[in-house]
Scaffold this active site. Structure first.
Site, short mmCIF file in Angstrom:
data_model
loop_
_atom_site.label_atom_id
_atom_site.label_comp_id
_atom_site.label_asym_id
_atom_site.label_seq_id
_atom_site.Cartn_x
_atom_site.Cartn_y
_atom_site.Cartn_z
N GLU A 40 0.73 21.89 -0.23
CA GLU A 40 2.15 21.35 0.23
C GLU A 40 1.74 19.87 -0.36
O GLU A 40 1.17 19.89 -1.31
CB GLU A 40 1.56 20.80 1.82
N ASP B 260 8.45 10.06 1.50
CA ASP B 260 8.47 9.61 -0.27
C ASP B 260 10.20 8.38 -0.41
O ASP B 260 11.04 8.02 -0.25
CB ASP B 260 9.49 10.44 -1.09
N ASP C 17 -0.81 9.89 3.50
CA ASP C 17 0.31 10.38 2.84
C ASP C 17 0.62 9.38 2.67
O ASP C 17 2.50 9.52 2.66
CB ASP C 17 1.39 11.16 3.58
#
Length: 320
Positions: free
Chosen positions: A208, A99, A41
């Site tokens: 997602e 993020d 991720d």
């Protein structure tokens, strides 16, 4: 490495989405990298000091640094110790899916903590003057979800649009959602509407890892579909749609809404690069890039960093 909800549901029968992109697509390989490539991720950004940083799922938000996008070194963790409130969501204080962005003279790091297999989840926010690991000040929860909600507060993706600050999020539990943030605090505006951006008609709604980028007249929503975290058995793939409004509706190239199961297939398994997903988009030196993880079939399914330059053709993104 902590497996996310998709690992719990990997055995579920996931129906294929209707075809919305041309068949027999040839996908480009990612940029050749050296050094520490293991990641999950990823969110990538070029810092003011010229270095690139990649934060990722695993441990206390793992950090990688590079001078040139090609050569990566392990740089420890974003936080030296976990904020105490993380333990309210899991016993190991394990965060997911960060993020990274920059605004108002500070770097902003959003991330998720969650109870395994439930939507008892929260998205936290931290700030730093430099963006480097070990320099972050945590500000607690920006948004949360509970078992009574029909959404799951993980996988944040923040974007500014039309003078407002927005955060896309979501994993399973009806897919991708969006909420408006207070730009001063970086947290969700109390009572703000939770909007719906993308889902699929087949339970368990395996959508997602949203990322939204603005280009030209459109906002583009990238999302990860199907099951991650299974090594070479992962079925992760990236789909994309676009909208003239950041809040949607997002449609694919056939005009089908992502709320109705649409989304052009953008990147999927090819060769040794299995299950690409967990993507984010960043811009550097006037170019857009897609960062994601894939599972290396030539290395026992180890999750690694994928980087491809993002180009735009006839109003749609393509990879090189």
């Amino acid at each position: 490495m902590k497996l996310r909800l998709a690992a719990l549901l990997a055995a579920a029968a996931l129906a294929l989405l209707p075809t919305t992109a041309s068949a027999d697509v040839t996908y480009p390989d990612p940029l050749p990298l050296t050094g520490q490539q293991i990641i999950h991720d990823p969110t990538v950004h070029q810092l003011k000091n010229g270095q690139y940083v990649a934060y990722s799922t695993g441990g206390i938000i793992g950090a990688r640094l590079s001078p040139n996008l090609r050569d990566w070194t392990d740089a420890g963790n974003a936080f030296t110790t976990p904020p105490s409130w993380w333990y309210d969501y899991n016993s190991t204080a394990d965060p997911w899916a960060p993020d990274l962005s920059y605004r108002d003279g500070r770097y902003w790091l959003y991330y998720a903590v969650s109870s395994w297999g439930t939507n008892h989840s929260a998205i936290g926010v931290a700030t730093s003057a430099s963006g480097l690991p070990g320099t972050w000040t945590d500000h607690g929860k920006a948004f949360s979800s509970e078992k009574t909600d029909t959404w799951n507060a993980i996988d944040p993706a923040v974007i500014r649009a039309d003078g407002k600050l927005w955060m896309a999020f979501g994993s399973y539990w009806t897919g991708i959602r969006m909420v408006q943030l207070d730009p001063k605090t970086g947290k969700a505006i109390p009572g703000a509407e939770v909007r719906h951006l993308a889902t699929r008609p087949d339970a368990p709604y395996a959508v997602e890892g949203a990322s939204i980028v603005h280009h030209g007249a459109y906002y583009y929503l990238f999302a990860s579909y199907d099951a991650c975290c299974q090594g070479v058995n992962s079925t992760y793939k990236i789909r994309v749609g676009r909208s003239t409004s950041v809040t949607g509706p997002y449609t694919d190239s056939t005009g089908k809404q992502m709320l109705d199961g649409g989304g052009d297939l953008f990147l999927a398994s090819h060769g040794r690069y299995i299950g690409p997903g967990g993507e984010s988009v960043f811009r550097t030196h006037g170019k857009d890039w897609l960062a994601y993880h894939y599972y290396d079939a030539n290395d026992n399914g180890t999750p690694k960093l994928g980087l491809n330059e993002l180009h735009w053709k006839a109003g749609w993104p393509e990879l090189t």
